[in-house]
Design a protein around this motif. Structure first.
Motif, PDB file in Angstrom:
ATOM      1  N   VAL B 138       0.842  -1.199   0.000  1.00 18.26           N
ATOM      2  CA  VAL B 138       0.000   0.000   0.000  1.00 18.26           C
ATOM      3  C   VAL B 138       0.876   1.246   0.000  1.00 18.26           C
ATOM      4  N   SER B 139       1.951   1.242   0.828  1.00 16.16           N
ATOM      5  CA  SER B 139       2.833   2.407   0.867  1.00 16.16           C
ATOM      6  C   SER B 139       3.440   2.664  -0.502  1.00 16.16           C
ATOM      7  N   LEU B 140       3.985   1.610  -1.107  1.00 16.18           N
ATOM      8  CA  LEU B 140       4.553   1.760  -2.443  1.00 16.18           C
ATOM      9  C   LEU B 140       3.497   2.284  -3.409  1.00 16.18           C
ATOM     10  N   ALA B 141       2.290   1.737  -3.274  1.00 14.71           N
ATOM     11  CA  ALA B 141       1.227   2.112  -4.209  1.00 14.71           C
ATOM     12  C   ALA B 141       0.930   3.595  -4.101  1.00 14.71           C
ATOM     13  N   TYR B 142       0.839   4.126  -2.859  1.00 19.07           N
ATOM     14  CA  TYR B 142       0.441   5.536  -2.821  1.00 19.07           C
ATOM     15  C   TYR B 142       1.580   6.467  -3.201  1.00 19.07           C
ATOM     16  N   PHE B 143       2.828   6.037  -2.905  1.00 18.78           N
ATOM     17  CA  PHE B 143       3.942   6.841  -3.421  1.00 18.78           C
ATOM     18  C   PHE B 143       3.939   6.842  -4.939  1.00 18.78           C
ATOM     19  N   TYR B 144       3.774   5.647  -5.509  1.00 20.35           N
ATOM     20  CA  TYR B 144       3.796   5.545  -6.965  1.00 20.35           C
ATOM     21  C   TYR B 144       2.643   6.343  -7.572  1.00 20.35           C
ATOM     22  N   ALA B 145       1.456   6.227  -6.939  1.00 17.52           N
ATOM     23  CA  ALA B 145       0.288   6.946  -7.468  1.00 17.52           C
ATOM     24  C   ALA B 145       0.543   8.446  -7.473  1.00 17.52           C
ATOM     25  N   GLY B 146       1.061   8.956  -6.333  1.00 18.56           N
ATOM     26  CA  GLY B 146       1.301  10.394  -6.236  1.00 18.56           C
ATOM     27  C   GLY B 146       2.363  10.852  -7.219  1.00 18.56           C
ATOM     28  N   LEU B 147       3.482  10.105  -7.267  1.00 19.50           N
ATOM     29  CA  LEU B 147       4.599  10.536  -8.123  1.00 19.50           C
ATOM     30  C   LEU B 147       4.227  10.431  -9.594  1.00 19.50           C
ATOM     31  N   SER B 148       3.522   9.369  -9.974  1.00 15.94           N
ATOM     32  CA  SER B 148       3.227   9.216 -11.399  1.00 15.94           C
ATOM     33  C   SER B 148       2.182  10.225 -11.844  1.00 15.94           C
ATOM     34  N   ARG B 149       1.318  10.655 -10.931  1.00 15.32           N
ATOM     35  CA  ARG B 149       0.279  11.582 -11.352  1.00 15.32           C
ATOM     36  C   ARG B 149       0.744  13.031 -11.291  1.00 15.32           C
ATOM     37  N   LYS B 150       1.556  13.351 -10.245  1.00 18.92           N
ATOM     38  CA  LYS B 150       1.889  14.759 -10.058  1.00 18.92           C
ATOM     39  C   LYS B 150       3.381  15.037 -10.188  1.00 18.92           C
ATOM     40  N   GLY B 151       4.195  13.993 -10.436  1.00 19.38           N
ATOM     41  CA  GLY B 151       5.636  14.223 -10.502  1.00 19.38           C
ATOM     42  C   GLY B 151       6.148  14.685  -9.154  1.00 19.38           C
ATOM     43  N   PHE B 152       7.136  15.555  -9.150  1.00 20.80           N
ATOM     44  CA  PHE B 152       7.699  15.974  -7.871  1.00 20.80           C
ATOM     45  C   PHE B 152       6.798  16.960  -7.148  1.00 20.80           C
ATOM     46  N   ARG B 153       5.779  17.428  -7.843  1.00 19.72           N
ATOM     47  CA  ARG B 153       4.820  18.262  -7.123  1.00 19.72           C
ATOM     48  C   ARG B 153       4.127  17.456  -6.022  1.00 19.72           C
ATOM     49  N   TYR B 154       4.264  16.137  -6.082  1.00 19.32           N
ATOM     50  CA  TYR B 154       3.662  15.294  -5.041  1.00 19.32           C
ATOM     51  C   TYR B 154       4.151  15.730  -3.673  1.00 19.32           C
ATOM     52  N   PHE B 155       5.429  16.143  -3.595  1.00 23.85           N
ATOM     53  CA  PHE B 155       5.985  16.461  -2.279  1.00 23.85           C
ATOM     54  C   PHE B 155       5.457  17.772  -1.718  1.00 23.85           C
ATOM     55  N   GLU B 156       4.739  18.526  -2.554  1.00 24.60           N
ATOM     56  CA  GLU B 156       4.040  19.690  -1.991  1.00 24.60           C
ATOM     57  C   GLU B 156       3.066  19.249  -0.908  1.00 24.60           C
ATOM     58  N   TYR B 157       2.568  18.035  -1.072  1.00 24.63           N
ATOM     59  CA  TYR B 157       1.610  17.499  -0.116  1.00 24.63           C
ATOM     60  C   TYR B 157       2.165  17.531   1.297  1.00 24.63           C
ATOM     61  N   TYR B 158       3.521  17.421   1.413  1.00 25.88           N
ATOM     62  CA  TYR B 158       4.119  17.380   2.751  1.00 25.88           C
ATOM     63  C   TYR B 158       4.123  18.739   3.434  1.00 25.88           C
ATOM     64  N   VAL B 159       4.035  19.806   2.652  1.00 24.33           N
ATOM     65  CA  VAL B 159       4.090  21.139   3.269  1.00 24.33           C
ATOM     66  C   VAL B 159       2.747  21.852   3.132  1.00 24.33           C
TER      67      VAL B 159
END
Lengths: 160, 242
Positions: B138-159
């Motif tokens: 599940v962890s891999l899946a949500y990282f992959y989902a976020g990164l593949s959909r939003k690229g590095f903008r995924y890490f905006e989610y952390y801030v």
């Protein structure tokens, strides 16, 4: 009665030295691999075909419903059309009936008037004839009466 | 402390004993794989039977499968969102089906009839390896989902919404798989233990309500796991609307 507890404890601690509840080993990656494989297998055997069947059916239902709606609209249009025609026909029929009634009324009145006029005319005719005959009869009577009177007078007077 | 007058054949508690298979340098838990193969086999059998002849008017097993599909699609669509749920429906659905059939199989199949040299068969989800494997997927899946959909903008989610959240969100990435795996593991193992202890003490009738409760919690656990997985993936692919 505590023998089962001891037994459980023995199972947990004794036995193989590497046992235990939290015994992590190569089971973990292999199980993950197995689940990933299962995901792909189920995707091709279950999720895709069933999804296709369900979505095909949804599409079929949607198109059937659209068609049915169109047909319903058409039927309603036709019904309104026919209703309009029926109303027109009914009005026309009423008008025809009214015309016919008026016609027959008129004819009746005309015939009545003619007949009445005829009747009056023949009555007047008859009355004038009767009057004439009566006058004639009266005249004849008067003449007869005068003659008879003269006769009577003539018969009585010489005797005196 | 008197010894039991007769040997009870019903239940002996074996906690933490495993049937080890040697695979090269590594050891694996044979009983987990055996029971998981039974579970996967049952699942695949039902799926193959149900999809053999797909018709527009569903009947029999196809009905059941379509109900399941609909149920899983609703979970995936509700938590992942309309845009991305199609990519993740098989994963969420497989998690649910595998965990559900494992849990119920552990409770309903008379595994005790099969004697292993060591350890005993049971629900595959009662082994910490299985649940951690699922949770890490599940962890891999949500990282992959976020990164593949939003690229590095995924890490905006952390801030987001503020950078103060950064440490909490990082901790979350560790607590998510931890809580997922231990919740499932604890519930299923505890259920099996409670039933085993009760069956050991009073072999007749008394364990029945607990068994039914166990079936209930098993189903709930499968639903919770699948729902949380879907929620995490949905969180990762969620687009902030500025």
């Amino acid at each position: 009665m505590t023998s089962w507890l001891l037994l459980a404890e023995a199972g947990a601690t004794a036995g193989s030295p590497e046992g235990g509840l939290f015994d992590l080993d190569a089971t973990l990656p292999l199980m993950a691999l197995q689940v990933v494989l299962l995901t792909f297998i189920l995707n091709s055997l279950f999720f895709r075909p069933v999804g296709k069947a369900v979505e095909d059916r949804e599409g079929y239902i949607t198109t059937s419903r659209t068609q049915a709606k169109e047909q319903l609209a058409q039927a309603e249009r036709l019904e309104a059309d026919l209703r309009e025609q029926l109303r027109g026909a009914r009005l026309e029929a009423q008008k025809v009936i009214q015309d016919a009634e008026q016609d027959s009324d008129r004819l009746y009145r005309e015939a009545m008037a003619v007949a009445q006029a005829d009747a009056i005319a023949s009555r007047e005719n008859a009355r004038s004839k009767i009057d004439a005959q009566r006058a004639e009869a009266l005249g004849a009577l008067k003449a007869d009466a005068d003659r008879l009177a003269d006769l009577i007078v003539a018969r009585l007077l010489p005797a005196s | 402390m008197a010894p039991l007058p007769f040997a009870l054949p019903f239940a002996a508690l074996e906690v933490g004993q495993h049937l080890y298979w040697q695979l090269g340098h590594y050891k694996i838990h044979g009983q987990v794989f055996l029971s998981s193969w039974v579970v996967i086999g049952a699942l695949l059998a039902v799926v193959v039977i149900g999809t053999r002849r797909m018709e527009r008017d569903p009947s029999g097993v196809q009905n059941l499968l379509e109900f399941l599909w609909d149920y899983l699609r609703d979970i995936a669509r509700e938590y992942i969102g309309e845009k991305a749920y199609r990519d993740w429906l098989p994963f969420i659905g497989t998690l649910f089906l595998f965990i559900f059939v494992s849990n119920w199989g552990g409770a309903l199949i008379p595994w005790k009839l099969v004697h292993l040299p060591s350890g005993e068969l049971g629900a595959p989800t009662a082994d910490i390896n299985t649940t951690i494997a699922l949770a890490l997927l599940v962890s891999l899946a949500y990282f992959y989902a976020g990164l593949s959909r939003k690229g590095f903008r995924y890490f905006e989610y952390y801030v987001e919404p503020t950078p103060i959240m950064l440490p909490f969100k990082i901790v979350e990435d560790f607590t998510k798989p931890l809580s997922l795996s231990f919740r499932l593991f604890g519930n299923i193992l505890a259920d099996e233990l409670v039933v085993a202890v009760l069956a050991f003490l009073v072999p007749l009738v008394v364990p029945l309500p607990v068994m039914f409760l166990g079936l209930f919690t098993s189903a709930i656990q499968a639903l919770i796991f699948a729902t949380l997985a879907a929620y995490y993936i949905g969180e990762a692919v969620h687009e902030e609307h500025h």
